[in-house]
Design an enzyme around this catalytic site. Sequence first.
Site, PDB file in Angstrom:
ATOM      1  N   HIS A 144      50.460  36.581  32.722  1.00  0.00           N
ATOM      2  CA  HIS A 144      49.049  36.474  32.332  1.00  0.00           C
ATOM      3  C   HIS A 144      48.839  37.457  31.175  1.00  0.00           C
ATOM      4  O   HIS A 144      49.527  38.476  31.095  1.00  0.00           O
ATOM      5  CB  HIS A 144      48.199  36.878  33.551  1.00  0.00           C
ATOM      6  N   ASP A 221      52.522  42.492  39.276  1.00  0.00           N
ATOM      7  CA  ASP A 221      51.165  41.947  39.165  1.00  0.00           C
ATOM      8  C   ASP A 221      50.964  40.992  40.347  1.00  0.00           C
ATOM      9  O   ASP A 221      51.505  39.885  40.366  1.00  0.00           O
ATOM     10  CB  ASP A 221      51.027  41.224  37.815  1.00  0.00           C
ATOM     11  N   GLN A 224      48.033  36.920  41.911  1.00  0.00           N
ATOM     12  CA  GLN A 224      48.153  35.581  42.503  1.00  0.00           C
ATOM     13  C   GLN A 224      49.000  35.565  43.774  1.00  0.00           C
ATOM     14  O   GLN A 224      49.216  34.492  44.344  1.00  0.00           O
ATOM     15  CB  GLN A 224      48.759  34.601  41.480  1.00  0.00           C
ATOM     16  N   LYS A 247      39.891  37.482  43.958  1.00  0.00           N
ATOM     17  CA  LYS A 247      40.838  36.399  44.268  1.00  0.00           C
ATOM     18  C   LYS A 247      41.249  36.419  45.742  1.00  0.00           C
ATOM     19  O   LYS A 247      41.884  35.485  46.219  1.00  0.00           O
ATOM     20  CB  LYS A 247      42.065  36.501  43.362  1.00  0.00           C
ATOM     21  N   CYS A 385      44.896  31.859  30.337  1.00  0.00           N
ATOM     22  CA  CYS A 385      45.236  33.229  29.910  1.00  0.00           C
ATOM     23  C   CYS A 385      46.747  33.459  29.973  1.00  0.00           C
ATOM     24  O   CYS A 385      47.210  34.550  30.338  1.00  0.00           O
ATOM     25  CB  CYS A 385      44.510  34.284  30.750  1.00  0.00           C
TER      26      CYS A 385
HETATM   27  C1  LIG Z   1      48.643  36.635  37.374  1.00  0.00           C
HETATM   28  C2  LIG Z   1      47.357  37.267  36.980  1.00  0.00           C
HETATM   29  N1  LIG Z   1      47.346  38.535  36.574  1.00  0.00           N
HETATM   30  C3  LIG Z   1      46.222  39.173  36.227  1.00  0.00           C
HETATM   31  C4  LIG Z   1      45.019  38.523  36.273  1.00  0.00           C
HETATM   32  C5  LIG Z   1      43.783  39.265  35.868  1.00  0.00           C
HETATM   33  O1  LIG Z   1      42.926  39.405  36.929  1.00  0.00           O
HETATM   34  P1  LIG Z   1      41.455  40.016  36.698  1.00  0.00           P
HETATM   35  O2  LIG Z   1      40.837  39.207  35.597  1.00  0.00           O
HETATM   36  O3  LIG Z   1      40.789  39.815  38.013  1.00  0.00           O
HETATM   37  O4  LIG Z   1      41.631  41.436  36.339  1.00  0.00           O
HETATM   38  C6  LIG Z   1      44.957  37.198  36.686  1.00  0.00           C
HETATM   39  C7  LIG Z   1      43.683  36.462  36.694  1.00  0.00           C
HETATM   40  O5  LIG Z   1      43.646  35.250  36.661  1.00  0.00           O
HETATM   41  C8  LIG Z   1      46.163  36.551  37.054  1.00  0.00           C
HETATM   42  O6  LIG Z   1      46.168  35.291  37.465  1.00  0.00           O
END
Ligand SMILES: Cc1ncc(COP(=O)(O)O)c(C=O)c1O
Length: 427
Positions: A144, A221, A224, A247, A385
């Site tokens: 992401h 990270d 997900q 999430k 993203c």
């Molecule tokens: C794999 C992953 N990392 C990071 C993020 C960023 O999360 P946030 O926007 O809640 O900080 C997301 C959000 O969709 C994501 O799917």
Amino acid sequence: MSSVPKRWTGLPGPREVGRRDGIFNVEALRADFPILRRQVHGRPLVYLDNAATAQKPQAVIDTLSRYYEQENANIHRGVHYLSERATEEYEGARKAIQHFLNAADASEIIFVRGATEGINLVAQTYGRANVGPGDEVLVSAMEHHSNIVPWQMLCEEKDAKLRVIPINDSGELIWEEFEKLLGSRTKIVAVTHVSNALGTINPVRRIVEQAHRVKVPVLVDGAQSAPHLEVDVQALDCDFFVFSGHKVYGPTGIGILYGKAALLDAMPPYQGGGDMISSVTFEKTIYNKLPYKFEAGTPHIAGGIGLGCAIEYLNGVGIERIERHERELLEYATQAVEEIPGLRVIGTAAEKTGVLSFVMEGIHPHDIGTILDQQGIAIRTGHHCAQPVMQRFGIPATARASFAMYNTREEVDALVSGLRKVREVFA
Ligand SMILES: Cc1ncc(COP(=O)(O)O)c(C=O)c1O
């Protein structure tokens, strides 16, 4: 993994949800999510955009309003009843999250705004202190943007290099390439547990093992993975782990950075301000102990408490039941959509969570999303993203349906008949 401690306050905990006599009961569980009863464009809502954000159970909504109605006060500072109460709730939530991740200590749990802030925090503290000219930061091709851009910014500042582990046509990491890229210049590996665009589950335990052989720390990270898989940071042995509250059925604006205490202790603070200090003079500031060293200013107190409630809710359902249910839904949905002419699934890894990304020949994903929306079906379209993933597959965008614990086979059927309608419109 140890079970969550008993509810830490007099507030009622979430009901025994979604399970009746040990059976995963999706209808009972759906009843806990008020938004799922609403209609969109005159049709029952079919919410399949869970990778973007999950809906909230009544218990979380009630916890937020009860906090503001009955307990609102600033934490850690007051001696009065409400402040003590709010502090107890907030710190209780931290403990619930510690147990959820199986962290060794509650001081390793840092409240942040979300996964994005957690990664930025590590890049700006650990990264700035440890990455220098010519050094390398290793990410994967399925990250992401949140796990790319903070490292890019760091590399630019430090004259370091961002290296990328490539992925194969199924959307899996190419292990041999990872082994080749991991070298004496690598200062940190930052990799997603689960890809939001493809659903791929990465072998993070193996990645950590390999990186630790050459004494390189790993940030995972977990944005997900935390809602869908059992996470045990001690078993993974990862050095950092981040996830977002919204999430995992909790509020927006709150998330978690887990870090090993020894690393967090050695890192400089992220932001300066109240609460992160133990004493201040104009000559010198002594920083607070963990976790407060990384929590400057008044935090999102209600959010932290709401996240604690969401975690309790998840525990009440049981992550292993959620995992099984979502895996079955994914299999059911994958088989069904593959029968639609001209539809191609993007992301066919052997190990996947409930993310179904696809393209349809001759139809732009935005058109797919719009036609489905008219039928009350919410999916996401675009690059999610994760533009480098789109570039890897040579496509501008995908349509993505992503599942949560409350989704049903009937909703998958609605998606499939919606997609058939899309085909008809563009025939
Ligand atoms: C794999 C992953 N990392 C990071 C993020 C960023 O999360 P946030 O926007 O809640 O900080 C997301 C959000 O969709 C994501 O799917």
